[in-house]
Design an enzyme around this catalytic site. Structure first.
Site, mmCIF file in Angstrom:
data_model
loop_
_atom_site.group_PDB
_atom_site.id
_atom_site.type_symbol
_atom_site.label_atom_id
_atom_site.label_comp_id
_atom_site.label_asym_id
_atom_site.label_seq_id
_atom_site.Cartn_x
_atom_site.Cartn_y
_atom_site.Cartn_z
ATOM 1 N N CYS A 197 -38.579 87.530 78.708
ATOM 2 C CA CYS A 197 -38.617 88.896 78.159
ATOM 3 C C CYS A 197 -40.049 89.135 77.688
ATOM 4 O O CYS A 197 -40.979 88.506 78.206
ATOM 5 C CB CYS A 197 -37.563 89.107 77.067
ATOM 6 S SG CYS A 197 -37.682 88.048 75.620
ATOM 7 N N ASP A 213 -35.698 90.751 81.306
ATOM 8 C CA ASP A 213 -35.538 92.190 81.071
ATOM 9 C C ASP A 213 -36.748 92.883 81.713
ATOM 10 O O ASP A 213 -37.531 92.247 82.436
ATOM 11 C CB ASP A 213 -35.364 92.504 79.570
ATOM 12 C CG ASP A 213 -36.625 92.281 78.752
ATOM 13 O OD1 ASP A 213 -37.643 91.784 79.309
ATOM 14 O OD2 ASP A 213 -36.618 92.598 77.548
ATOM 15 N N HIS A 229 -36.051 65.447 74.301
ATOM 16 C CA HIS A 229 -35.356 65.237 73.031
ATOM 17 C C HIS A 229 -34.178 66.180 72.802
ATOM 18 O O HIS A 229 -33.244 65.826 72.090
ATOM 19 C CB HIS A 229 -36.336 65.410 71.853
ATOM 20 C CG HIS A 229 -37.314 64.288 71.745
ATOM 21 N ND1 HIS A 229 -38.072 64.067 70.615
ATOM 22 C CD2 HIS A 229 -37.671 63.310 72.621
ATOM 23 C CE1 HIS A 229 -38.850 63.009 70.803
ATOM 24 N NE2 HIS A 229 -38.637 62.535 72.015
ATOM 25 N N THR A 281 -41.390 88.458 74.714
ATOM 26 C CA THR A 281 -41.862 87.290 73.944
ATOM 27 C C THR A 281 -41.103 86.001 74.251
ATOM 28 O O THR A 281 -41.569 84.923 73.866
ATOM 29 C CB THR A 281 -41.661 87.562 72.435
ATOM 30 O OG1 THR A 281 -40.259 87.809 72.221
ATOM 31 C CG2 THR A 281 -42.470 88.751 71.958
ATOM 32 N N HIS A 285 -31.259 60.617 70.893
ATOM 33 C CA HIS A 285 -31.261 62.082 70.978
ATOM 34 C C HIS A 285 -29.895 62.634 71.373
ATOM 35 O O HIS A 285 -29.553 63.752 71.015
ATOM 36 C CB HIS A 285 -32.332 62.555 71.963
ATOM 37 C CG HIS A 285 -33.697 62.050 71.620
ATOM 38 N ND1 HIS A 285 -34.334 62.400 70.449
ATOM 39 C CD2 HIS A 285 -34.512 61.172 72.260
ATOM 40 C CE1 HIS A 285 -35.505 61.782 70.398
ATOM 41 N NE2 HIS A 285 -35.632 61.031 71.476
#
Ligand code: RB5
Length: 145
Positions: free
Chosen positions: A68, A11, A101, A70, A136
């Site tokens: 973005c 963004d 994993h 964060t 996994h």
């Protein structure tokens, strides 16, 4: 041989870092598709997240990167698309384990959180690390089901 086709999006809050990461990836022989945004003008991150996520679930790309402010909003939005395992990583250890994993297929981080050089290291390790499968795989399949 690794698939070197990457799709990237951000963004407005991640735009400047996206441009730097895009350049870094191209210099490291990745082919990069830019899903936007293309300026610092405000846009809604879920729109970009959906665009990138659907390009991965449609198998046009194996892996994507979303940036973005964060990394959080992008990951929440991308994870709404079935088949997406988006992770927010602000360190290289998480980036490595999210591949080994969790078979993460979208890497998210925030321009307001990580600096350019750490972001490049995170991308490098995330793109170069393979899923370990074995035990996994059962767990990832449980997530999908
Ligand atoms: C935009 O201001 C900001 O909210 C967005 O980039 C992101 O950090 C959301 O999680």
């Amino acid at each position: 041989m690794k698939n070197n086709n990457i799709i990237i999006g951000s963004d407005h809050a991640g735009f400047n870092l996206k441009e730097k990461i895009k350049k870094f990836l191209i210099e490291n022989n990745y082919t990069v598709t830019d899903a936007g945004t293309y300026s610092t003008e405000a846009v809604d991150y879920p729109v970009i997240a959906k665009k990138v996520a659907e390009k991965i679930t449609s198998k046009e790309y194996e892996k994507g990167i979303l940036i973005c402010g964060t990394g959080i909003g992008m990951s929440i939005a991308a994870n709404k698309v079935k088949g997406i395992r988006a992770v927010v990583c602000s360190d290289t250890t998480s980036a490595k384990f999210s591949r080994q994993h969790n078979d993460a297929n979208i890497l998210c981080f925030g321009e307001r959180i990580v600096g350019e050089y750490l972001a490049k290291d995170i991308c490098k390790i995330w793109l170069e690390t393979d899923f370990e499968a074995e035990r996994h795989l059962r767990r990832v399949n449980l997530i999908e089901s």
